[in-house]
Write a protein that holds these residues in place. Structure first.
Motif, PDB file in Angstrom:
ATOM      1  N   TRP A 123       0.831  -1.189   0.000  1.00  0.00           N
ATOM      2  CA  TRP A 123       0.000   0.000   0.000  1.00  0.00           C
ATOM      3  C   TRP A 123       0.869   1.243   0.000  1.00  0.00           C
ATOM      4  CZ3 TRP A 123      -0.736  -4.290   3.000  1.00  0.00           C
ATOM      5  CH2 TRP A 123      -1.897  -5.011   2.755  1.00  0.00           C
ATOM      6  N   LYS A 124       0.387   2.281  -0.677  1.00  0.00           N
ATOM      7  CA  LYS A 124       1.139   3.531  -0.826  1.00  0.00           C
ATOM      8  C   LYS A 124       0.293   4.697  -0.316  1.00  0.00           C
ATOM      9  CE  LYS A 124       1.249   5.216  -5.023  1.00  0.00           C
ATOM     10  NZ  LYS A 124       1.603   5.395  -6.442  1.00  0.00           N
ATOM     11  N   LYS A 125       0.917   5.514   0.522  1.00  0.00           N
ATOM     12  CA  LYS A 125       0.276   6.728   1.020  1.00  0.00           C
ATOM     13  C   LYS A 125       1.073   7.923   0.523  1.00  0.00           C
ATOM     14  CE  LYS A 125      -1.209   8.844   5.362  1.00  0.00           C
ATOM     15  NZ  LYS A 125      -1.139   8.688   6.832  1.00  0.00           N
ATOM     16  N   GLU A 126       0.393   8.835  -0.169  1.00  0.00           N
ATOM     17  CA  GLU A 126       1.047  10.045  -0.658  1.00  0.00           C
ATOM     18  C   GLU A 126       0.927  11.140   0.394  1.00  0.00           C
ATOM     19  OE1 GLU A 126      -0.837  11.000  -4.386  1.00  0.00           O
ATOM     20  OE2 GLU A 126       0.414   9.572  -5.465  1.00  0.00           O
ATOM     21  N   GLN A 127       2.045  11.767   0.710  1.00  0.00           N
ATOM     22  CA  GLN A 127       2.071  12.903   1.631  1.00  0.00           C
ATOM     23  C   GLN A 127       2.213  14.162   0.787  1.00  0.00           C
ATOM     24  OE1 GLN A 127       1.983  12.638   5.149  1.00  0.00           O
ATOM     25  NE2 GLN A 127       1.616  14.826   5.024  1.00  0.00           N
ATOM     26  N   TYR A 128       1.279  15.104   0.947  1.00  0.00           N
ATOM     27  CA  TYR A 128       1.251  16.302   0.120  1.00  0.00           C
ATOM     28  C   TYR A 128       1.836  17.518   0.840  1.00  0.00           C
ATOM     29  CZ  TYR A 128      -2.090  13.355  -2.337  1.00  0.00           C
ATOM     30  OH  TYR A 128      -2.689  12.309  -2.983  1.00  0.00           O
ATOM     31  N   ARG A 129       2.194  18.508   0.036  1.00  0.00           N
ATOM     32  CA  ARG A 129       2.687  19.776   0.569  1.00  0.00           C
ATOM     33  C   ARG A 129       1.588  20.414   1.420  1.00  0.00           C
ATOM     34  NH1 ARG A 129       4.436  23.887  -3.846  1.00  0.00           N
ATOM     35  NH2 ARG A 129       2.206  23.868  -4.184  1.00  0.00           N
ATOM     36  N   GLU A 130       2.000  21.118   2.445  1.00  0.00           N
ATOM     37  CA  GLU A 130       1.069  21.799   3.328  1.00  0.00           C
ATOM     38  C   GLU A 130       0.116  22.675   2.522  1.00  0.00           C
ATOM     39  OE1 GLU A 130       1.377  24.863   7.054  1.00  0.00           O
ATOM     40  OE2 GLU A 130       2.980  23.388   6.813  1.00  0.00           O
ATOM     41  N   GLY A 131      -1.156  22.604   2.862  1.00  0.00           N
ATOM     42  CA  GLY A 131      -2.160  23.408   2.177  1.00  0.00           C
ATOM     43  C   GLY A 131      -2.833  22.688   1.020  1.00  0.00           C
ATOM     44  N   GLU A 132      -2.353  21.497   0.667  1.00  0.00           N
ATOM     45  CA  GLU A 132      -2.933  20.737  -0.448  1.00  0.00           C
ATOM     46  C   GLU A 132      -3.616  19.462   0.038  1.00  0.00           C
ATOM     47  OE1 GLU A 132      -0.120  20.058  -3.601  1.00  0.00           O
ATOM     48  OE2 GLU A 132       0.462  22.149  -3.687  1.00  0.00           O
ATOM     49  N   GLY A 133      -3.954  19.429   1.311  1.00  0.00           N
ATOM     50  CA  GLY A 133      -4.460  18.203   1.905  1.00  0.00           C
ATOM     51  C   GLY A 133      -3.273  17.495   2.518  1.00  0.00           C
ATOM     52  N   SER A 134      -3.475  16.759   3.570  1.00  0.00           N
ATOM     53  CA  SER A 134      -2.332  16.179   4.277  1.00  0.00           C
ATOM     54  C   SER A 134      -1.761  14.946   3.590  1.00  0.00           C
ATOM     55  CB  SER A 134      -2.703  15.859   5.719  1.00  0.00           C
ATOM     56  OG  SER A 134      -3.792  14.955   5.755  1.00  0.00           O
ATOM     57  N   SER A 135      -2.617  13.973   3.328  1.00  0.00           N
ATOM     58  CA  SER A 135      -2.140  12.733   2.723  1.00  0.00           C
ATOM     59  C   SER A 135      -3.321  11.923   2.220  1.00  0.00           C
ATOM     60  CB  SER A 135      -1.338  11.914   3.732  1.00  0.00           C
ATOM     61  OG  SER A 135      -2.162  11.549   4.824  1.00  0.00           O
ATOM     62  N   GLU A 136      -2.995  10.906   1.409  1.00  0.00           N
ATOM     63  CA  GLU A 136      -4.041  10.055   0.847  1.00  0.00           C
ATOM     64  C   GLU A 136      -3.450   8.696   0.505  1.00  0.00           C
ATOM     65  OE1 GLU A 136      -7.170  10.227  -2.910  1.00  0.00           O
ATOM     66  OE2 GLU A 136      -6.003  11.997  -2.397  1.00  0.00           O
ATOM     67  N   TRP A 137      -4.156   7.620   0.931  1.00  0.00           N
ATOM     68  CA  TRP A 137      -3.759   6.275   0.538  1.00  0.00           C
ATOM     69  C   TRP A 137      -4.164   6.064  -0.905  1.00  0.00           C
ATOM     70  CZ3 TRP A 137      -0.555   3.246   3.082  1.00  0.00           C
ATOM     71  CH2 TRP A 137      -0.363   3.474   4.437  1.00  0.00           C
ATOM     72  N   LYS A 138      -3.268   5.484  -1.692  1.00  0.00           N
ATOM     73  CA  LYS A 138      -3.509   5.256  -3.111  1.00  0.00           C
ATOM     74  C   LYS A 138      -3.461   3.766  -3.416  1.00  0.00           C
ATOM     75  CE  LYS A 138      -3.642   9.499  -4.593  1.00  0.00           C
ATOM     76  NZ  LYS A 138      -4.713  10.041  -5.363  1.00  0.00           N
ATOM     77  N   GLU A 139      -4.289   3.376  -4.349  1.00  0.00           N
ATOM     78  CA  GLU A 139      -4.279   2.012  -4.847  1.00  0.00           C
ATOM     79  C   GLU A 139      -3.844   2.070  -6.302  1.00  0.00           C
ATOM     80  OE1 GLU A 139      -8.011  -0.420  -5.925  1.00  0.00           O
ATOM     81  OE2 GLU A 139      -7.476  -1.016  -3.887  1.00  0.00           O
ATOM     82  N   ASN A 140      -2.951   1.178  -6.706  1.00  0.00           N
ATOM     83  CA  ASN A 140      -2.552   1.128  -8.108  1.00  0.00           C
ATOM     84  C   ASN A 140      -3.778   0.833  -8.960  1.00  0.00           C
ATOM     85  OD1 ASN A 140       0.274   1.516  -7.810  1.00  0.00           O
ATOM     86  ND2 ASN A 140       0.434  -0.586  -7.081  1.00  0.00           N
ATOM     87  N   SER A 141      -3.901   1.544 -10.064  1.00  0.00           N
ATOM     88  CA  SER A 141      -5.049   1.334 -10.943  1.00  0.00           C
ATOM     89  C   SER A 141      -5.074  -0.094 -11.487  1.00  0.00           C
ATOM     90  CB  SER A 141      -5.035   2.336 -12.088  1.00  0.00           C
ATOM     91  OG  SER A 141      -3.847   2.211 -12.847  1.00  0.00           O
ATOM     92  N   GLU A 142      -3.910  -0.736 -11.527  1.00  0.00           N
ATOM     93  CA  GLU A 142      -3.817  -2.111 -12.042  1.00  0.00           C
ATOM     94  C   GLU A 142      -4.198  -3.163 -11.008  1.00  0.00           C
ATOM     95  OE1 GLU A 142      -0.365   0.401 -13.612  1.00  0.00           O
ATOM     96  OE2 GLU A 142      -1.194  -0.039 -11.647  1.00  0.00           O
ATOM     97  N   CYS A 143      -4.321  -2.769  -9.761  1.00  0.00           N
ATOM     98  CA  CYS A 143      -4.507  -3.706  -8.652  1.00  0.00           C
ATOM     99  C   CYS A 143      -5.742  -4.581  -8.852  1.00  0.00           C
ATOM    100  CB  CYS A 143      -4.616  -2.928  -7.346  1.00  0.00           C
ATOM    101  SG  CYS A 143      -4.788  -3.978  -5.900  1.00  0.00           S
ATOM    102  N   THR A 144      -5.558  -5.895  -8.718  1.00  0.00           N
ATOM    103  CA  THR A 144      -6.677  -6.822  -8.843  1.00  0.00           C
ATOM    104  C   THR A 144      -7.017  -7.497  -7.517  1.00  0.00           C
ATOM    105  OG1 THR A 144      -5.173  -8.594  -9.508  1.00  0.00           O
ATOM    106  CG2 THR A 144      -6.232  -7.339 -11.268  1.00  0.00           C
ATOM    107  N   TRP A 145      -6.067  -7.632  -6.612  1.00  0.00           N
ATOM    108  CA  TRP A 145      -6.314  -8.354  -5.372  1.00  0.00           C
ATOM    109  C   TRP A 145      -7.169  -7.535  -4.397  1.00  0.00           C
ATOM    110  CZ3 TRP A 145      -4.716  -5.929  -1.031  1.00  0.00           C
ATOM    111  CH2 TRP A 145      -3.706  -4.976  -1.169  1.00  0.00           C
ATOM    112  N   SER A 146      -7.047  -6.230  -4.381  1.00  0.00           N
ATOM    113  CA  SER A 146      -7.754  -5.398  -3.421  1.00  0.00           C
ATOM    114  C   SER A 146      -9.261  -5.513  -3.582  1.00  0.00           C
ATOM    115  CB  SER A 146      -7.319  -3.939  -3.569  1.00  0.00           C
ATOM    116  OG  SER A 146      -8.059  -3.120  -2.709  1.00  0.00           O
ATOM    117  N   GLN A 147      -9.757  -5.416  -4.807  1.00  0.00           N
ATOM    118  CA  GLN A 147     -11.197  -5.489  -5.029  1.00  0.00           C
ATOM    119  C   GLN A 147     -11.753  -6.848  -4.626  1.00  0.00           C
ATOM    120  OE1 GLN A 147     -13.079  -2.766  -5.824  1.00  0.00           O
ATOM    121  NE2 GLN A 147     -14.716  -4.139  -5.215  1.00  0.00           N
ATOM    122  N   LYS A 148     -10.973  -7.902  -4.870  1.00  0.00           N
ATOM    123  CA  LYS A 148     -11.422  -9.246  -4.483  1.00  0.00           C
ATOM    124  C   LYS A 148     -11.653  -9.293  -2.977  1.00  0.00           C
ATOM    125  CE  LYS A 148      -8.589 -12.760  -4.011  1.00  0.00           C
ATOM    126  NZ  LYS A 148      -7.628 -13.806  -4.292  1.00  0.00           N
TER     127      LYS A 148
END
Length: 155
Positions: A123-148
Protein backbone atom coordinates in the motif's frame (compact mmCIF):
# COMPACT_ATOMS: atom_id res chain seq x y z
CA UNK A 1 18.35 -17.40 -8.66
CA UNK A 2 15.65 -15.10 -7.28
CA UNK A 3 16.62 -12.12 -5.14
CA UNK A 4 13.48 -10.88 -3.43
CA UNK A 5 13.49 -8.24 -0.72
CA UNK A 6 11.23 -5.85 1.16
CA UNK A 7 13.28 -3.29 3.06
CA UNK A 8 13.04 -0.01 4.92
CA UNK A 9 16.52 0.90 3.66
CA UNK A 10 17.32 2.96 0.57
CA UNK A 11 17.42 0.73 -2.53
CA UNK A 12 20.77 0.29 -4.30
CA UNK A 13 20.13 -0.05 -8.03
CA UNK A 14 23.77 -0.81 -8.87
CA UNK A 15 24.05 -3.53 -6.24
CA UNK A 16 20.92 -5.30 -7.51
CA UNK A 17 22.17 -5.04 -11.09
CA UNK A 18 25.45 -6.66 -10.05
CA UNK A 19 23.61 -9.32 -8.06
CA UNK A 20 21.58 -10.52 -11.06
CA UNK A 21 24.43 -10.26 -13.60
CA UNK A 22 25.72 -13.64 -14.78
CA UNK A 23 28.62 -14.68 -16.97
CA UNK A 24 26.25 -16.45 -19.39
CA UNK A 25 24.12 -13.34 -19.88
CA UNK A 26 24.55 -10.48 -22.30
CA UNK A 27 21.66 -8.48 -20.85
CA UNK A 28 20.58 -7.10 -17.52
CA UNK A 29 17.38 -5.09 -17.82
CA UNK A 30 16.26 -2.77 -15.05
CA UNK A 31 13.15 -0.97 -13.99
CA UNK A 32 13.46 1.67 -11.28
CA UNK A 33 10.24 3.16 -9.95
CA UNK A 34 10.83 6.45 -8.14
CA UNK A 35 8.78 8.88 -6.09
CA UNK A 36 7.70 11.79 -8.27
CA UNK A 37 6.89 15.22 -6.87
CA UNK A 38 3.32 15.46 -8.18
CA UNK A 39 0.07 13.61 -8.63
CA UNK A 40 -3.18 15.00 -10.07
CA UNK A 41 -2.18 18.62 -9.46
CA UNK A 42 -0.94 18.09 -5.90
CA UNK A 43 2.67 18.44 -4.77
CA UNK A 44 3.91 15.14 -3.34
CA UNK A 45 6.68 15.46 -0.74
CA UNK A 46 7.08 11.75 0.05
CA UNK A 47 5.47 8.34 -0.13
CA UNK A 48 4.84 5.89 2.71
CA UNK A 49 4.70 2.18 1.86
CA UNK A 50 3.24 -0.62 3.95
CA UNK A 51 2.92 -4.29 3.05
CA UNK A 52 1.43 -7.53 4.19
CA UNK A 53 5.01 -8.77 4.17
CA UNK A 54 4.55 -12.55 4.26
CA UNK A 55 1.99 -12.47 1.45
CA UNK A 56 3.97 -9.89 -0.53
CA UNK A 57 7.11 -12.05 -0.47
CA UNK A 58 5.10 -15.15 -1.39
CA UNK A 59 3.46 -13.31 -4.29
CA UNK A 60 6.80 -11.90 -5.48
CA UNK A 61 8.31 -15.41 -5.51
CA UNK A 62 5.30 -16.72 -7.42
CA UNK A 63 5.78 -13.88 -9.90
CA UNK A 64 9.40 -14.97 -10.42
CA UNK A 65 8.22 -18.48 -11.24
CA UNK A 66 5.70 -17.09 -13.71
CA UNK A 67 8.46 -15.07 -15.40
CA UNK A 68 10.61 -18.20 -15.68
CA UNK A 69 7.70 -20.07 -17.25
CA UNK A 70 7.22 -17.37 -19.89
CA UNK A 71 10.93 -16.67 -20.52
CA UNK A 72 12.82 -19.92 -19.80
CA UNK A 73 16.20 -18.35 -20.66
CA UNK A 74 15.97 -15.82 -17.80
CA UNK A 75 18.83 -16.54 -15.40
CA UNK A 76 18.48 -14.22 -12.40
CA UNK A 77 15.60 -12.10 -11.15
CA UNK A 78 15.79 -9.37 -8.54
CA UNK A 79 12.77 -7.59 -7.10
CA UNK A 80 13.42 -5.14 -4.27
CA UNK A 81 10.60 -3.03 -2.87
CA UNK A 82 11.04 -0.33 -0.30
CA UNK A 83 8.79 0.08 2.70
CA UNK A 84 8.38 3.06 4.99
CA UNK A 85 9.22 6.60 3.89
CA UNK A 86 10.46 7.17 0.33
CA UNK A 87 11.37 10.79 -0.48
CA UNK A 88 11.00 12.37 -3.92
CA UNK A 89 13.50 11.02 -6.52
CA UNK A 90 14.35 7.92 -4.47
CA UNK A 91 13.53 4.40 -5.67
CA UNK A 92 10.42 2.64 -4.38
CA UNK A 93 10.92 -0.50 -6.43
CA UNK A 94 13.79 -1.95 -8.45
CA UNK A 95 13.44 -4.92 -10.78
CA UNK A 96 16.51 -6.43 -12.44
CA UNK A 97 16.47 -9.44 -14.76
CA UNK A 98 19.34 -11.10 -16.59
CA UNK A 99 19.18 -13.26 -19.71
CA UNK A 100 21.49 -14.26 -22.55
CA UNK A 101 19.83 -11.76 -24.93
CA UNK A 102 18.04 -8.44 -24.36
CA UNK A 103 14.59 -9.34 -25.67
CA UNK A 104 13.79 -11.79 -22.88
CA UNK A 105 15.05 -9.56 -20.09
CA UNK A 106 13.30 -6.45 -21.44
CA UNK A 107 9.98 -8.23 -21.90
CA UNK A 108 10.29 -9.93 -18.51
CA UNK A 109 10.97 -6.64 -16.69
CA UNK A 110 7.95 -5.01 -18.32
CA UNK A 111 5.74 -7.96 -17.37
CA UNK A 112 7.13 -8.08 -13.82
CA UNK A 113 6.40 -4.46 -12.90
CA UNK A 114 2.90 -4.67 -14.36
CA UNK A 115 2.13 -7.89 -12.48
CA UNK A 116 3.73 -6.63 -9.28
CA UNK A 117 1.42 -3.60 -9.30
CA UNK A 118 -1.57 -5.88 -9.95
CA UNK A 119 -0.91 -8.58 -7.41
CA UNK A 120 1.53 -7.75 -4.60
CA UNK A 121 -0.12 -6.47 -1.37
CA UNK A 122 1.80 -3.21 -0.92
CA UNK A 123 0.00 0.00 0.00
CA UNK A 124 1.14 3.53 -0.83
CA UNK A 125 0.28 6.73 1.02
CA UNK A 126 1.05 10.04 -0.66
CA UNK A 127 2.07 12.90 1.63
CA UNK A 128 1.25 16.30 0.12
CA UNK A 129 2.69 19.78 0.57
CA UNK A 130 1.07 21.80 3.33
CA UNK A 131 -2.16 23.41 2.18
CA UNK A 132 -2.93 20.74 -0.45
CA UNK A 133 -4.46 18.20 1.90
CA UNK A 134 -2.33 16.18 4.28
CA UNK A 135 -2.14 12.73 2.72
CA UNK A 136 -4.04 10.06 0.85
CA UNK A 137 -3.76 6.28 0.54
CA UNK A 138 -3.51 5.26 -3.11
CA UNK A 139 -4.28 2.01 -4.85
CA UNK A 140 -2.55 1.13 -8.11
CA UNK A 141 -5.05 1.33 -10.94
CA UNK A 142 -3.82 -2.11 -12.04
CA UNK A 143 -4.51 -3.71 -8.65
CA UNK A 144 -6.68 -6.82 -8.84
CA UNK A 145 -6.31 -8.35 -5.37
CA UNK A 146 -7.75 -5.40 -3.42
CA UNK A 147 -11.20 -5.49 -5.03
CA UNK A 148 -11.42 -9.25 -4.48
CA UNK A 149 -10.89 -8.72 -0.76
CA UNK A 150 -13.31 -5.79 -0.63
CA UNK A 151 -15.96 -7.85 -2.43
CA UNK A 152 -15.55 -10.62 0.13
CA UNK A 153 -15.59 -8.12 3.04
CA UNK A 154 -12.16 -9.27 4.14
CA UNK A 155 -10.78 -5.73 4.50
Amino acid sequence: MNYIKLTFNKLDVGALSELVAHESCGAVSLFVGTTRDNFEGKTVVLLQYEAYEAMALKTMNHLCEEVRGRWPDVVNIGIHHRLGTVPVKEASVVIAISSPHRQSSLEAVHFTIDELKKSVPVWKKEQYREGEGSSEWKENSECTWSQKYKDNHIL
